[in-house]
Design an enzyme around this catalytic site. Structure first.
Site, mmCIF file in Angstrom:
data_model
loop_
_atom_site.group_PDB
_atom_site.id
_atom_site.type_symbol
_atom_site.label_atom_id
_atom_site.label_comp_id
_atom_site.label_asym_id
_atom_site.label_seq_id
_atom_site.Cartn_x
_atom_site.Cartn_y
_atom_site.Cartn_z
ATOM 1 C CE LYS A 1 7.601 10.393 0.374
ATOM 2 N NZ LYS A 1 6.739 9.471 -0.314
ATOM 3 C CG HIS B 1 1.673 5.912 -9.292
ATOM 4 N ND1 HIS B 1 0.503 6.537 -8.928
ATOM 5 C CD2 HIS B 1 2.672 6.595 -8.661
ATOM 6 C CE1 HIS B 1 0.771 7.532 -8.100
ATOM 7 N NE2 HIS B 1 2.082 7.591 -7.922
ATOM 8 C CE LYS C 1 0.761 10.803 1.862
ATOM 9 N NZ LYS C 1 0.420 11.624 0.679
ATOM 10 N NE ARG D 1 3.782 12.361 3.032
ATOM 11 C CZ ARG D 1 4.144 11.249 3.617
ATOM 12 N NH1 ARG D 1 4.279 11.208 4.926
ATOM 13 N NH2 ARG D 1 4.390 10.155 2.914
ATOM 14 C CD GLU E 1 -1.704 28.956 2.116
ATOM 15 O OE1 GLU E 1 -0.598 29.429 1.847
ATOM 16 O OE2 GLU E 1 -2.724 29.633 2.261
ATOM 17 C CG ASN F 1 0.153 14.115 -3.170
ATOM 18 O OD1 ASN F 1 0.722 13.042 -3.310
ATOM 19 N ND2 ASN F 1 -0.414 14.481 -2.032
ATOM 20 C CD GLU G 1 5.839 9.706 -8.002
ATOM 21 O OE1 GLU G 1 5.897 10.916 -7.738
ATOM 22 O OE2 GLU G 1 4.813 9.007 -7.787
ATOM 23 N NE ARG H 1 -6.474 -2.553 19.110
ATOM 24 C CZ ARG H 1 -6.846 -3.578 19.866
ATOM 25 N NH1 ARG H 1 -5.935 -4.293 20.489
ATOM 26 N NH2 ARG H 1 -8.107 -3.878 20.023
ATOM 27 C CG HIS I 1 0.642 12.266 -7.320
ATOM 28 N ND1 HIS I 1 1.739 12.934 -7.815
ATOM 29 C CD2 HIS I 1 1.118 11.094 -6.830
ATOM 30 C CE1 HIS I 1 2.821 12.195 -7.624
ATOM 31 N NE2 HIS I 1 2.472 11.079 -7.031
ATOM 32 C CG HIS J 1 -4.250 9.563 -7.643
ATOM 33 N ND1 HIS J 1 -4.202 10.089 -6.369
ATOM 34 C CD2 HIS J 1 -3.088 8.889 -7.785
ATOM 35 C CE1 HIS J 1 -3.071 9.754 -5.785
ATOM 36 N NE2 HIS J 1 -2.371 9.033 -6.628
HETATM 37 P P1 NAD Z 1 4.901 -1.981 -8.793
HETATM 38 O O1 NAD Z 1 5.057 -2.234 -7.380
HETATM 39 O O2 NAD Z 1 3.704 -2.530 -9.486
HETATM 40 O O3 NAD Z 1 6.199 -2.494 -9.546
HETATM 41 C C1 NAD Z 1 6.306 -2.332 -10.928
HETATM 42 C C2 NAD Z 1 6.545 -3.665 -11.649
HETATM 43 O O4 NAD Z 1 7.931 -4.012 -11.548
HETATM 44 C C3 NAD Z 1 5.787 -4.846 -11.091
HETATM 45 O O5 NAD Z 1 5.432 -5.703 -12.139
HETATM 46 C C4 NAD Z 1 6.826 -5.513 -10.190
HETATM 47 O O6 NAD Z 1 6.565 -6.853 -9.941
HETATM 48 C C5 NAD Z 1 8.067 -5.325 -11.003
HETATM 49 N N1 NAD Z 1 9.326 -5.312 -10.270
HETATM 50 C C6 NAD Z 1 9.576 -4.774 -9.066
HETATM 51 N N2 NAD Z 1 10.890 -4.801 -8.811
HETATM 52 C C7 NAD Z 1 11.484 -5.394 -9.864
HETATM 53 C C8 NAD Z 1 12.834 -5.680 -10.185
HETATM 54 N N3 NAD Z 1 13.836 -5.293 -9.412
HETATM 55 N N4 NAD Z 1 13.085 -6.311 -11.360
HETATM 56 C C9 NAD Z 1 12.064 -6.636 -12.200
HETATM 57 N N5 NAD Z 1 10.765 -6.369 -11.968
HETATM 58 C C10 NAD Z 1 10.499 -5.727 -10.800
HETATM 59 O O7 NAD Z 1 4.906 -0.417 -9.119
HETATM 60 P P2 NAD Z 1 5.769 0.797 -8.548
HETATM 61 O O8 NAD Z 1 5.901 1.740 -9.669
HETATM 62 O O9 NAD Z 1 6.971 0.337 -7.823
HETATM 63 O O10 NAD Z 1 4.792 1.415 -7.448
HETATM 64 C C11 NAD Z 1 3.560 1.995 -7.813
HETATM 65 C C12 NAD Z 1 2.660 1.990 -6.592
HETATM 66 O O11 NAD Z 1 3.260 2.787 -5.574
HETATM 67 C C13 NAD Z 1 1.296 2.573 -6.863
HETATM 68 O O12 NAD Z 1 0.326 1.762 -6.269
HETATM 69 C C14 NAD Z 1 1.345 3.920 -6.170
HETATM 70 O O13 NAD Z 1 0.090 4.343 -5.736
HETATM 71 C C15 NAD Z 1 2.276 3.628 -5.022
HETATM 72 N N6 NAD Z 1 2.941 4.818 -4.479
HETATM 73 C C16 NAD Z 1 2.938 4.958 -3.141
HETATM 74 C C17 NAD Z 1 3.601 6.030 -2.573
HETATM 75 C C18 NAD Z 1 3.657 6.144 -1.077
HETATM 76 O O14 NAD Z 1 4.116 7.177 -0.594
HETATM 77 N N7 NAD Z 1 3.272 5.133 -0.337
HETATM 78 C C19 NAD Z 1 4.255 6.958 -3.381
HETATM 79 C C20 NAD Z 1 4.239 6.776 -4.756
HETATM 80 C C21 NAD Z 1 3.567 5.688 -5.298
HETATM 81 N N1 GLY Z 2 3.852 10.230 -2.555
HETATM 82 C C1 GLY Z 2 3.314 11.291 -1.785
HETATM 83 C C2 GLY Z 2 3.665 11.247 -0.354
HETATM 84 O O1 GLY Z 2 4.375 10.372 0.111
HETATM 85 O O2 GLY Z 2 3.226 12.076 0.379
#
Ligand code: NAD
Ligand code: GLY
Length: 363
Positions: A226, A267, A142, A243, A240, A247, A184, A120, A250, A254
Site C-alpha cells: 500500500k 466492507h 483517505k 492508486r 491509468e 479498489n 484486503e 482547517r 470495490h 460499494h
Molecule cells: P470497523 O471499524 O467497523 O471494525 C470492525 C468491528 O470490529 C467493529 O465492531 C469494531 O468495533 C470492532 N473492533 C475493532 N477493533 C477490535 C478489536 N481489536 N477487538 C474486538 N473488536 C474490535 O470495520 P473495519 O473493517 O475495520 O473498517 C471498515 C471501514 O474502513 C469501512 O467503512 C471502509 O469503507 C473503511 N475503509 C477505508 C479505507 C481507507 O483507505 N480509508 C480503506 C479500506 C476500508
Molecule cells: N483503500 C483504497 C485506497 O486507500 O486508496
C-alpha cells in the site's frame, strides 16, 4: 517491531507494526508534540484498549480528552462526525491538539476526516485495531463518511503523522472481522504481488488461526504494497492504474454496502464478492483462464469470505455503480486483472459484459 515508511515528501510518516506497541509511549511521542490529545474510539474498542493507550500517553506527559462513539458502519455519517466537532470544541482543542483514532476503519475514517477539517486541519495519528485497518485503511490518508446515496462519498485526503499497529489487538477481533480483513490482504496479492498471493495460498489457515508470525508478515507485506502505491499516486489522479488499483472489487462491493444498508455486509465481505465479479469480468475479456478464476474463488472461500453477490439484481448493481467515485465524465472506470498479480484500470468495458459478470456471480 517492523517500521515501514510512507514516502510523501514533507508528509512522509512511519508505520510501526508489532506486539504490545500500544504501551510504547516513545513511539507515540516520536512523530508529533503530544502535550494534549483527543482520542476518538467506539464503545467496543474503548473498554478493551483505551486505558492502556491513555496510560502510555501519560508516561510521555500527554493528557487529554476521549470521545467514545457508538460502534458500526451505520454511524460513519454526518451526525457522528458532528459529535466529534462538538467534542473538540467543547474541550477547547486547538490547532496543536492531535486527534488519535483508536479502532477499526470506521473510527479511522471518521476521526481522520474530523482531523482534516477541524480548524482547517490538526495532526492525526492512527492506532488501528482491526486487521482491515492495519493492512489498509490506516495507511494512505483517505478519510471520510458515507452518504445514503453512496459509500465514502464525502471526505478528504489527510495523511496521519504516524500509524501504530499493535498486532496483539487482533486477538480480540471477532472471526468474521478477521476474514473481512483478509479480503484486503488478498487484494494486494491479486493486484501487484503474485509471490504474496502464492504465500497466502500456503498460509491462509495460519492467518485464520491467528498465528502471530504469519499475521505480522501479512500485515507488513500488505502495508509495504500500500505504501508503494500511495507514494506513487497519493491523490489517485493517475490517468491509468495508480492508486485506483487498490479498489479491486470495490465498485461492485460499494454497491452491495449501499444497496443493503451500511453495516449489513462488512466492507471486506462486500469487497470479496466484488473481487469475484471483477475476476469473472477479467475472464470474459480474455485475460484470465477458468483455472485463474477458480484459484481466486478457492482462496476467498478458504478465507471464509462470500463469493456470491446474489443480494442485489444486476440492474440495481449497475444503477448504484453509476454513483461510484470512479465514474469520470459518465464512464465507469473499473479495476480488472490482466493476469493474477497484475491489475489495470479500464473505462471502456461494455455494459453487457459487466452485467454478465455480475449475473455469473449471483448464483
Ligand atoms: P470497523 O471499524 O467497523 O471494525 C470492525 C468491528 O470490529 C467493529 O465492531 C469494531 O468495533 C470492532 N473492533 C475493532 N477493533 C477490535 C478489536 N481489536 N477487538 C474486538 N473488536 C474490535 O470495520 P473495519 O473493517 O475495520 O473498517 C471498515 C471501514 O474502513 C469501512 O467503512 C471502509 O469503507 C473503511 N475503509 C477505508 C479505507 C481507507 O483507505 N480509508 C480503506 C479500506 C476500508
Ligand atoms: N483503500 C483504497 C485506497 O486507500 O486508496
Amino acid at each position: 517491531m517492523t517500521t515501514l515508511n510512507v514516502s510523501l515528501g514533507q508528509r512522509s510518516y512511519p508505520i510501526h507494526i508489532g506486539a504490545s506497541l500500544l504501551d510504547n509511549a516513545e513511539l507515540l511521542s516520536s512523530a508529533v508534540k503530544l502535550s494534549r490529545v483527543a482520542i476518538v474510539s467506539n464503545d467496543v474498542v474503548a473498554p478493551l484498549y483505551m486505558e492502556r493507550l491513555r496510560a502510555a500517553l501519560e508516561k510521555v506527559g500527554a493528557g487529554g480528552t476521549a470521545l467514545v462513539l457508538p460502534d458500526g458502519e451505520a454511524y460513519k455519517n454526518w451526525e457522528t462526525l458532528n459529535r466529534i466537532y462538538d467534542h473538540l470544541l467543547t474541550e477547547r482543542c486547538d490547532r496543536g491538539t492531535p486527534v488519535i483514532a483508536l479502532g477499526g476503519g470506521v473510527i479511522g475514517d471518521l476521526a481522520g476526516f474530523a482531523a482534516a477539517t477541524y480548524q482547517r486541519g490538526v495532526p492525526f495519528i492512527q492506532v488501528p485495531t482491526t486487521l482491515l485497518a492495519q493492512v489498509d485503511s490506516s495507511v494512505g490518508g483517505k478519510t471520510g463518511i458515507n452518504h445514503l446515496r453512496g459509500k465514502n462519498m464525502i471526505g478528504a485526503f489527510w495523511q496521519p503523522r504516524l500509524v501504530l499497529a499493535d498486532t496483539e489487538t487482533l486477538n480480540t477481533l471477532p472471526v468474521r472481522e478477521l476474514s473481512a480483513g483478509l479480503a484486503e490482504v488478498i487484494k494486494y496479492g491479486l493486484i501487484r504481488d503474485l509471490p504474496f498471493l502464492e504465500w497466502l495460498e500456503e498460509n491462509i489457515d495460519k492467518l485464520l488461526a491467528r498465528d502471530a508470525e504469519a499475521l505480522s508478515f501479512a500485515i507488513e507485506r500488505s502495508c509495504a504494497n500500500k505504501a508503494a502505491v500511495v507514494a506513487g499516486d497519493e491523490l489517485e489522479t493517475a490517468q491509468e492504474g495508480g492508486r485506483a488499483l487498490l479498489n479491486l472489487g470495490h465498485t461492485f462491493g460499494h454497491a452491495i454496502e449501499t444497496g443493503m444498508g451500511y453495516g449489513e455486509w462488512l466492507h471486506g465481505e462486500a469487497v470479496a464478492a466484488g473481487t469475484m465479479m471483477a475476476t469473472e469480468l477479467s475472464r470474459r475479456l480474455g485475460w484470465l483462464t477458468d483455472a485463474d478464476v477458480e484459484r481466486v474463488r478457492t482462496l476467498l472461500m478458504r478465507a471464509k469470505l462470500p463469493v456470491s453477490g446474489a443480494v442485489l439484481g444486476a440492474d440495481r448493481y449497475l444503477d448504484l455503480m453509476g454513483h461510484d467515485k470512479k465514474v469520470i465524465a459518465g464512464r465507469l472506470r473499473l479495476v480488472l486483472l490482466k493476469r493474477l498479480g497484475e491489475a489495470v484500470t479500464r473505462a471502456d468495458t461494455p455494459e453487457a459484459e459487466i452485467r454478465a459478470a455480475i449475473e455469473a456471480c449471483c448464483d
